[in-house]
Design a protein around this motif. Structure first.
Motif, mmCIF file in Angstrom:
data_model
loop_
_atom_site.group_PDB
_atom_site.id
_atom_site.type_symbol
_atom_site.label_atom_id
_atom_site.label_comp_id
_atom_site.label_asym_id
_atom_site.label_seq_id
_atom_site.Cartn_x
_atom_site.Cartn_y
_atom_site.Cartn_z
ATOM 1 N N PRO A 16 5.122 21.990 43.305
ATOM 2 C CA PRO A 16 5.421 21.917 41.870
ATOM 3 C C PRO A 16 6.859 22.313 41.536
ATOM 4 O O PRO A 16 7.487 21.695 40.680
ATOM 5 C CB PRO A 16 4.443 22.926 41.267
ATOM 6 C CG PRO A 16 3.333 23.004 42.218
ATOM 7 C CD PRO A 16 3.903 22.746 43.570
ATOM 8 N N GLU A 54 2.687 37.365 36.057
ATOM 9 C CA GLU A 54 2.040 36.928 34.829
ATOM 10 C C GLU A 54 1.168 35.698 35.059
ATOM 11 O O GLU A 54 0.033 35.652 34.606
ATOM 12 C CB GLU A 54 3.094 36.587 33.779
ATOM 13 C CG GLU A 54 3.901 37.768 33.321
ATOM 14 C CD GLU A 54 3.110 38.652 32.390
ATOM 15 O OE1 GLU A 54 2.411 38.121 31.538
ATOM 16 O OE2 GLU A 54 3.186 39.879 32.544
ATOM 17 N N ASP A 55 1.732 34.697 35.691
ATOM 18 C CA ASP A 55 0.984 33.457 35.850
ATOM 19 C C ASP A 55 1.595 32.643 36.980
ATOM 20 O O ASP A 55 2.667 32.070 36.844
ATOM 21 C CB ASP A 55 1.028 32.648 34.547
ATOM 22 C CG ASP A 55 0.055 31.481 34.583
ATOM 23 O OD1 ASP A 55 -0.101 30.880 35.657
ATOM 24 O OD2 ASP A 55 -0.540 31.180 33.550
ATOM 25 N N THR A 102 9.662 20.042 39.596
ATOM 26 C CA THR A 102 10.366 20.485 38.401
ATOM 27 C C THR A 102 11.872 20.401 38.599
ATOM 28 O O THR A 102 12.603 19.989 37.710
ATOM 29 C CB THR A 102 9.962 21.931 38.067
ATOM 30 O OG1 THR A 102 8.550 21.988 38.017
ATOM 31 C CG2 THR A 102 10.533 22.369 36.753
ATOM 32 N N ALA A 160 11.821 36.389 38.184
ATOM 33 C CA ALA A 160 10.860 35.509 38.850
ATOM 34 C C ALA A 160 9.641 36.307 39.307
ATOM 35 O O ALA A 160 8.509 35.844 39.200
ATOM 36 C CB ALA A 160 11.525 34.819 40.032
ATOM 37 N N PHE A 200 1.133 23.219 29.406
ATOM 38 C CA PHE A 200 -0.266 23.307 29.828
ATOM 39 C C PHE A 200 -1.205 23.188 28.633
ATOM 40 O O PHE A 200 -0.884 23.578 27.517
ATOM 41 C CB PHE A 200 -0.504 24.633 30.547
ATOM 42 C CG PHE A 200 0.189 24.704 31.881
ATOM 43 C CD1 PHE A 200 -0.423 24.239 33.016
ATOM 44 C CD2 PHE A 200 1.473 25.223 31.976
ATOM 45 C CE1 PHE A 200 0.221 24.289 34.238
ATOM 46 C CE2 PHE A 200 2.120 25.280 33.186
ATOM 47 C CZ PHE A 200 1.488 24.812 34.327
ATOM 48 N N ILE A 253 0.648 29.808 38.513
ATOM 49 C CA ILE A 253 0.734 28.359 38.388
ATOM 50 C C ILE A 253 1.861 27.959 37.450
ATOM 51 O O ILE A 253 2.690 27.100 37.770
ATOM 52 C CB ILE A 253 -0.618 27.784 37.917
ATOM 53 C CG1 ILE A 253 -1.653 27.977 39.024
ATOM 54 C CG2 ILE A 253 -0.479 26.322 37.561
ATOM 55 C CD1 ILE A 253 -3.029 27.514 38.654
ATOM 56 N N ALA A 254 1.904 28.632 36.309
ATOM 57 C CA ALA A 254 2.959 28.298 35.349
ATOM 58 C C ALA A 254 4.319 28.595 35.955
ATOM 59 O O ALA A 254 5.270 27.839 35.776
ATOM 60 C CB ALA A 254 2.769 29.101 34.076
ATOM 61 N N CYS A 255 4.393 29.688 36.693
ATOM 62 C CA CYS A 255 5.638 30.106 37.304
ATOM 63 C C CYS A 255 6.160 29.005 38.223
ATOM 64 O O CYS A 255 7.330 28.626 38.177
ATOM 65 C CB CYS A 255 5.377 31.381 38.072
ATOM 66 S SG CYS A 255 6.784 32.084 38.871
ATOM 67 N N GLN A 256 5.258 28.484 39.033
ATOM 68 C CA GLN A 256 5.663 27.445 39.971
ATOM 69 C C GLN A 256 6.005 26.154 39.238
ATOM 70 O O GLN A 256 6.955 25.461 39.587
ATOM 71 C CB GLN A 256 4.533 27.209 40.974
ATOM 72 C CG GLN A 256 5.033 26.821 42.328
ATOM 73 C CD GLN A 256 3.901 26.634 43.301
ATOM 74 O OE1 GLN A 256 2.731 26.785 42.957
ATOM 75 N NE2 GLN A 256 4.239 26.295 44.519
ATOM 76 N N ALA A 257 5.230 25.865 38.202
ATOM 77 C CA ALA A 257 5.480 24.642 37.457
ATOM 78 C C ALA A 257 6.807 24.709 36.707
ATOM 79 O O ALA A 257 7.349 23.689 36.318
ATOM 80 C CB ALA A 257 4.344 24.373 36.471
ATOM 81 N N MET A 258 7.317 25.929 36.499
ATOM 82 C CA MET A 258 8.609 26.050 35.827
ATOM 83 C C MET A 258 9.761 26.062 36.823
ATOM 84 O O MET A 258 10.875 26.444 36.502
ATOM 85 C CB MET A 258 8.642 27.320 34.968
ATOM 86 C CG MET A 258 7.823 27.199 33.719
ATOM 87 S SD MET A 258 8.302 25.747 32.776
ATOM 88 C CE MET A 258 6.773 24.865 32.742
ATOM 89 N N MET A 284 6.320 38.988 28.854
ATOM 90 C CA MET A 284 7.772 38.838 28.836
ATOM 91 C C MET A 284 8.198 38.371 27.451
ATOM 92 O O MET A 284 7.410 37.810 26.705
ATOM 93 C CB MET A 284 8.203 37.828 29.906
ATOM 94 C CG MET A 284 7.812 38.275 31.299
ATOM 95 S SD MET A 284 8.056 37.014 32.548
ATOM 96 C CE MET A 284 9.797 37.145 32.870
ATOM 97 N N ILE A 326 13.102 31.904 32.509
ATOM 98 C CA ILE A 326 12.381 31.495 33.722
ATOM 99 C C ILE A 326 12.512 29.988 33.906
ATOM 100 O O ILE A 326 12.677 29.492 35.004
ATOM 101 C CB ILE A 326 10.896 31.909 33.636
ATOM 102 C CG1 ILE A 326 10.755 33.414 33.792
ATOM 103 C CG2 ILE A 326 10.069 31.201 34.695
ATOM 104 C CD1 ILE A 326 11.121 33.917 35.168
ATOM 105 N N LEU A 376 8.394 38.974 37.916
ATOM 106 C CA LEU A 376 7.570 39.256 36.731
ATOM 107 C C LEU A 376 6.755 38.030 36.348
ATOM 108 O O LEU A 376 5.557 38.123 36.060
ATOM 109 C CB LEU A 376 8.461 39.641 35.561
ATOM 110 C CG LEU A 376 8.953 41.080 35.539
ATOM 111 C CD1 LEU A 376 9.942 41.254 34.415
ATOM 112 C CD2 LEU A 376 7.779 42.026 35.354
ATOM 113 N N ALA A 377 7.427 36.888 36.359
ATOM 114 C CA ALA A 377 6.735 35.665 35.973
ATOM 115 C C ALA A 377 5.595 35.374 36.943
ATOM 116 O O ALA A 377 4.518 34.945 36.548
ATOM 117 C CB ALA A 377 7.718 34.498 35.941
ATOM 118 N N PHE A 415 4.222 33.486 29.917
ATOM 119 C CA PHE A 415 4.285 34.801 30.557
ATOM 120 C C PHE A 415 4.177 35.828 29.429
ATOM 121 O O PHE A 415 5.158 36.198 28.807
ATOM 122 C CB PHE A 415 5.589 34.939 31.348
ATOM 123 C CG PHE A 415 5.820 33.791 32.283
ATOM 124 C CD1 PHE A 415 4.891 33.509 33.275
ATOM 125 C CD2 PHE A 415 6.932 32.993 32.166
ATOM 126 C CE1 PHE A 415 5.080 32.450 34.138
ATOM 127 C CE2 PHE A 415 7.134 31.926 33.027
ATOM 128 C CZ PHE A 415 6.199 31.653 34.014
#
Lengths: 406, 251
Positions: B67, A279-280, B71, A273, B79, A282-287, B88, B96, A275-276, B85
């Protein structure tokens, strides 16, 4: 080979350098006799030196570029030498044994001075690994890391002063308080990223230092706290020399403990988590990753090691004052992480050793010590911008549907 | 949804039933992605309600949830501009997605008790199965950034699927794809509806894809809904043709 163009380039470089250094290297005003001395041979030395150095420089740059090309040509995963060593058990196990024996025998072979330097180096390994969680893995640039180090050190110093608590009791308390302060810092900066985060954490570090400096009743101000007892061992009396060895071993064990823990944390659900998150966001939270919690654990777990190292620091030096916890210290630890290679444990260990030991052993150069150190840092960043160990994060290597291990 | 004085999405009523594929179309800047962001919790809508009724559970209002909570409740999205990522591996990306369905915390990471080890192994296996379904298993150990474009788009879908959604929100899944890749995507989405039991809401500009896939279509312009209906109705809707098709798709 050195063609005419190369020579011309180097010639221009040397002219340029001679021009630049002219005022400081050539002209000297003798204020006693009111004359100007022209030291022309200095100029010749500068010219020749820069001429030769520019050749070396361009040779190294060219080699580096070829290296990059070769990597691009080669297919498959890129592996560094360190990763290959780590994977080959025939090299790795004996290598580890040799290193372990060396670490154990070391304090009995060398002077107390050397032992103390090594102790410091191992402490910085702990600090570096802690900061590595925050900066290297989770990607949160923290410039106030030294605050947690100070929290640990003052925890031991004050608890010992007021309540007479021993080193071993204070060690977990220091770590715990470090984590608490990590969370305290974490809350206000949850929404910040990058430069803004760096500035706020920098402020936080300075606040802690200034509080310690000015709150005399609490922390005894700039005069600090002296006579902090060294760690005991069931009441055994140590000579000074034996004590520095004892602390050395404590720190070695704590550093190994840190490596073990950080390694496990990185290769877990939480590590992924982090690392994610780097990286990003917003995407991390959206996942479905809880950003708040992930960030706070990163801050807390990073600060824990600083708290631990702080307790050891207080016990080692027996005297602490706020001057030990300046911004420079944070930057030093950050250098360890960046120089070593962000996110790599081996890298941080090597980085800590280089950054602590190099300035010590460069003392031979006397006044050029820091200059040389700076040059080494610049060269490092030019030729290995990713750090000593770059890009060797261990990834899950999936081998097949029936052997899902990593 | 207001941004200061700007009303980006204005009274858009949209319903998706179980197992449906619904498309949301409209010219650029119509507010489609803003609408997505409202649903998935990236923005908190200034007015209006978002309600979900997950199969077998209570109806729930999800305005203003974070968010990650959205989910967890079963809405997963991709998106418009790929947000993988990149550093990764493909497998880790999908893992993830599994994150919110796993439970191990710090003690689990440190002590690695049997149930954590089992959970991790299960997560790896589940992730691999998902990659197989999407057809990305040959990239499993590659870094996400090294994947071809079409595969990156599909990896986003795989990552979203890993969160076990009942509604999948795809933001322009076919953007930048060549006709062959688009066709594959078409098949993939239909297959997902059959096998994964998900409903799908997609934003898309590729009219061929939209018309062939969707059960129903909503059309937006300037933040307002201007039409809704089956692909056939939409094709012949004068308002849509005026706002959108009339300019770009003169037959």
């Amino acid at each position: 080979m050195a063609s005419l163009i190369e020579i011309r380039k180097s010639f221009l470089v040397s002219i340029w350098f001679m021009f630049l250094t002219f005022p400081i290297m050539v002209i000297r005003v003798n204020t006693v006799e009111n004359v100007i001395q022209w030291r022309w041979n200095n100029m010749i030395a500068v010219g020749l030196g820069s001429f030769l150095l520019s050749f070396v420089w361009r040779y190294l740059i060219r080699r580096k570029e070829q290296g990059v090309q070769r990597q691009e040509e080669s297919t498959g995963l890129r592996r560094s030498i360190f990763q290959r060593i780590g994977e080959d058990r025939r090299i790795f196990l004996p290598g580890l044994t040799v290193a372990a024996v060396a670490v154990v025998v070391f304090p009995f072979l060398v002077s107390m001075y050397q032992v103390n330097i090594m102790t410091t180096a191992f402490m910085y390994i702990m600090l570096g690994l802690g900061l590595n969680i925050v900066v290297g893995v989770a990607g949160l640039l923290d410039l106030g890391y030294v605050a947690f180090y100070a929290v640990g050190a003052y925890t031991y110093a004050l608890l010992n002063y007021h309540f007479g608590l021993s080193f071993w009791i204070c060690l977990p308390i220091g770590a715990g308080l470090g984590a608490v302060f990590g969370i305290l810092l974490g809350f206000p900066v949850l929404r910040l990223r990058g430069d803004y985060l760096a500035i706020v954490t920098l402020g936080f570090g300075e606040i802690i230092r200034l509080v310690l400096e000015n709150w005399n009743e609490f922390s005894f101000g700039p005069s600090g706290i002296a006579n902090i007892p060294r760690p005991g061992l069931f009441g055994v009396a140590f000579s000074l020399e034996a004590h520095s060895r004892y602390i050395y071993f404590i720190v070695v064990i704590l550093a190994i403990f840190t490596i073990f823990m950080v390694n496990r944390l990185q290769n877990s659900r939480i590590g992924r988590a982090w690392l994610a998150l780097r990286e990003d966001e917003i995407a991390c939270q959206a996942m479905g990753v809880d950003k708040t919690r992930t960030k706070l654990t990163a801050f807390a777990l990073g600060a824990t090691w600083a708290g631990l190292a702080g307790v050891v620091f207080a016990a080692k030096t027996t005297f602490i004052n706020p001057a030990s916890f300046t911004l420079w210290e944070s930057i030093n630890i950050l250098c360890i992480v960046v120089l070593g290679g962000m996110g790599s444990i081996t890298g941080v260990v090597l980085g800590a050793l280089v950054l602590v030991l190099l300035p010590e052993y460069l003392r031979a150069f006397a006044e050029y010590r820091i200059l040389t150190f700076g040059v080494v840092l610049v060269l490092m960043m030019v030729f290995r911008p990713g750090g000593i160990v770059s890009n060797v994060r261990r990834t899950y290597q999936f081998e097949g549907p029936d052997s899902g291990d990593k | 949804m207001d941004f200061g004085g700007l009303r980006a999405v204005d009274r858009l009523d949209l319903e998706i039933h179980c197992g449906e594929i619904v498309a949301l179309i409209g010219p650029n800047g119509a507010g489609k992605t803003t609408f997505f962001n409202c649903i998935t919790g990236i923005y908190t809508p200034t007015a209006g309600d978002i309600r979900i009724h997950p199969p077998g559970r209570e109806t729930k209002r999800i305005n203003g949830l974070k968010p990650n909570r959205v989910t967890e409740l079963g809405l997963a999205r991709t998106f418009q501009n790929i947000r993988l990522f990149h550093q990764m591996t493909v497998l880790e990306n999908v893992m993830i997605g599994r994150h919110c369905r796993l439970r191990s915390g710090i003690p689990g990471a440190v002590f690695r008790p049997p149930h954590t080890v089992k959970e991790e192994r299960q997560a790896v296996m589940d992730s691999y199965r998902i990659l197989e379904k999407i057809g990305l298993e040959r990239f499993v150990n590659d870094l996400a950034k090294n994947l071809p474009y079409g595969a990156q788009r599909r990896l986003e879908i795989a990552r979203a699927l890993a969160t076990e959604p009942f509604l999948l929100l795809l933001d322009e899944p076919a953007a930048g794809m060549n006709p062959h890749e688009t066709h594959e995507l078409d098949q993939l989405i239909l297959r997902l509806r059959e096998t994964e039991n998900v409903s799908i809401l997609l934003i898309e500009h590729d009219m061929k894809l939209v018309m062939s896939l969707s059960d129903r279509i909503y059309v937006m312009d300037y933040g307002r809904k201007i039409a809704e209906g089956t692909p056939r109705q939409i094709k012949n809707d004068p308002a849509v043709i005026k706002a959108y098709l009339g300019e770009e798709y003169v037959a």
